[in-house]
Design an enzyme around this catalytic site. Structure first.
Site, PDB file in Angstrom:
ATOM      1  N   SER A 174      36.823  27.381   3.781  1.00 26.06           N
ATOM      2  CA  SER A 174      35.456  27.795   3.472  1.00 26.06           C
ATOM      3  C   SER A 174      34.458  27.098   4.402  1.00 26.06           C
ATOM      4  CB  SER A 174      35.150  27.508   2.000  1.00 26.06           C
ATOM      5  OG  SER A 174      33.939  28.121   1.611  1.00 26.06           O
ATOM      6  N   LYS A 226      18.199  43.052  -6.071  1.00 28.88           N
ATOM      7  CA  LYS A 226      17.764  41.682  -6.269  1.00 28.88           C
ATOM      8  C   LYS A 226      18.692  40.945  -7.221  1.00 28.88           C
ATOM      9  CE  LYS A 226      14.793  38.349  -5.699  1.00 28.88           C
ATOM     10  NZ  LYS A 226      14.562  37.717  -4.395  1.00 28.88           N
TER      11      LYS A 226
END
Length: 315
Positions: A174, A226
Site C-alpha cells: 500500500s 459526494k
C-alpha cells in the site's frame, strides 16, 4: 543520664530540621533552573565498512592460527598502503562511490516521516550523483496523505539525479509500495510482501436500529457522488456501485504481462486504433462500473489533457 538523653533528642531534632530545610532549598533551586532546550536535532551515523571489518577480524581471529593471522595482517597492511596511494592520485570524479543507507520503519501514520525528512536533508548536503542512497523500507501502509509526504521526501533524492534503491526484507504494501515506486530500483527478498491490491473499505450500518426506534436520518450532499455509503442512512445498490468506480484507458495493447517487474521508463502499452468513438488513433478515457462504461465528464470539472503520446508513433 537524663540530661544526655534530652540533649541527644534535641540534637536529633535540630539535624532533622536542617536536613529538611536543605532538601527544600535544593528542590526550589533545581526547579527554578530551566534546562537549556536545544533546537538542534541529532543524527546517528554508523560507518558500515568499519562494522563489517570488525566482524571479519573477529571471525579471522577465531578460525586462523597465530602465524596465519600475522601473515594475513601483513598482506592487509600492504594492500591498504597501495590503495591509499591510488586514492591520492584520483580526481574528484574518480573517487570511490559512497552509499548512504537509511532506515524507514513505517506505521499506519507514517510517524517516521519527520525523521526521514531531516535525514534526507542531511544526506543531500554531501551526496553527489556518483553516490547512491539505499532505503531499508518496512511498512504495511497506512494514511494516504502521510505516505504521500514520505514518498515526496524520497523524490527529493531522485530529483538531484542521485540513484535511489529501496530494499524490502518483509513487507512494503500500500503506502509502503507507493514509497518504493519512487526509487530507481527495488530489491525485495524472495518471500517479501510487496505491492498493492487496492483499497478496503468497511463500515457498520445502524439504519435498521434507527427505524426500529422511529428515528429519521437525513443527509444533504453537494453532489451526486459526494456520499455513496453511510453508517446511519439506508445504503442502496446504486450507492455501492458508485463506490466501486474504476478508471480505464483504451484502446491500449499491453506490452507487459500481469505480475511482470517494471522500472521507471518501462513502456507498459502502445496505443492502437479502432475505437468506435475515434476517427483516427486516439486515447479514450472512461469510467467503468462493473462491466458498464459511464461518461467520466459527469464526475469531474473541465481539466487539461491528462495523457499525451510519448512519440509520433502514438505510444
Amino acid at each position: 543520664m537524663e540530661f544526655l538523653y534530652e540533649y541527644g533528642l534535641f540534637l536529633a531534632k535540630v539535624i532533622t530540621f536542617v536536613v529538611a530545610v536543605v532538601v527544600i532549598v535544593a528542590f526550589v533551586v533545581a526547579a527554578s533552573i530551566k534546562p537549556k532546550v536545544s533546537n538542534k536535532g541529532q543524527i546517528s551515523i554508523e560507518p558500515l565498512n568499519e562494522r563489517f571489518d570488525d566482524m571479519k577480524d573477529a571471525l579471522l581471529q577465531a578460525v586462523l592460527s597465530e602465524k596465519e593471522l600475522k601473515d594475513f595482517d601483513k598482506e592487509e597492511k600492504k594492500s591498504a598502503k597501495k590503495k591509499a596511494k591510488e586514492d591520492k592520485k584520483k580526481t574528484d570524479d574518480e573517487r570511490r562511490k559512497r552509499v548512504f543507507v537509511l532506515d524507514f520503519d513505517g506505521d499506519i501514520k507514517a510517524s517516521a516521516v519527520d525523521e526521514l525528512r531531516e535525514t534526507i536533508t542531511a544526506v543531500l548536503t554531501v551526496a553527489q550523483p556518483s553516490d547512491e542512497v539505499v532505503i531499508k523500507l518496512e511498512s504495511g501502509g497506512g494514511m494516504v496523505h502521510s505516505y504521500g509526504l514520505a514518498s515526496s521526501q524520497l523524490a527529493r533524492i531522485t530529483q538531484k539525479s542521485i540513484p535511489l534503491t529501496v530494499c524490502v526484507d518483509k513487507v512494503a504494501a500500500s503506502g509502503g509500495y507507493m514509497m518504493a515506486c519512487v526509487a530507481n530500483k527495488i530489491l525485495a527478498a524472495p518471500f517479501a510482501v510487496i505491492g498493492s491490491i487496492g483499497v478496503v473499505a468497511q463500515l457498520p450500518n445502524f439504519n435498521k436500529i434507527l427505524k426500529k426506534h422511529d428515528i429519521d436520518y437525513e443527509m444533504l450532499t453537494a453532489g451526486k457522488y459526494k456520499r455513496t455509503l453511510t453508517m446511519l442512512g439506508e445504503n442502496t445498490d446504486e450507492g455501492r456501485q458508485k463506490f466501486l468506480l474504476r478508471s480505464t484507458y483504451e484502446p491500449v495493447l499491453a506490452s507487459v504481462a500481469p505480475g511482470a517487474r517494471v522500472r521507471r521508463g518501462t513502456v507498459l502499452g502502445s496505443l492502437t486504433s479502432g475505437h468506435e468513438s475515434c476517427s483516427s488513433t486516439c486515447l479514450h478515457w472512461g469510467i467503468r462500473r462493473g462491466r458498464d462504461y459511464l461518461d467520466p465528464t459527469a464526475l469531474v470539472r473541465a481539466s487539461p489533457i491528462r495523457l499525451k503520446p510519448l512519440d509520433d508513433e502514438g505510444r
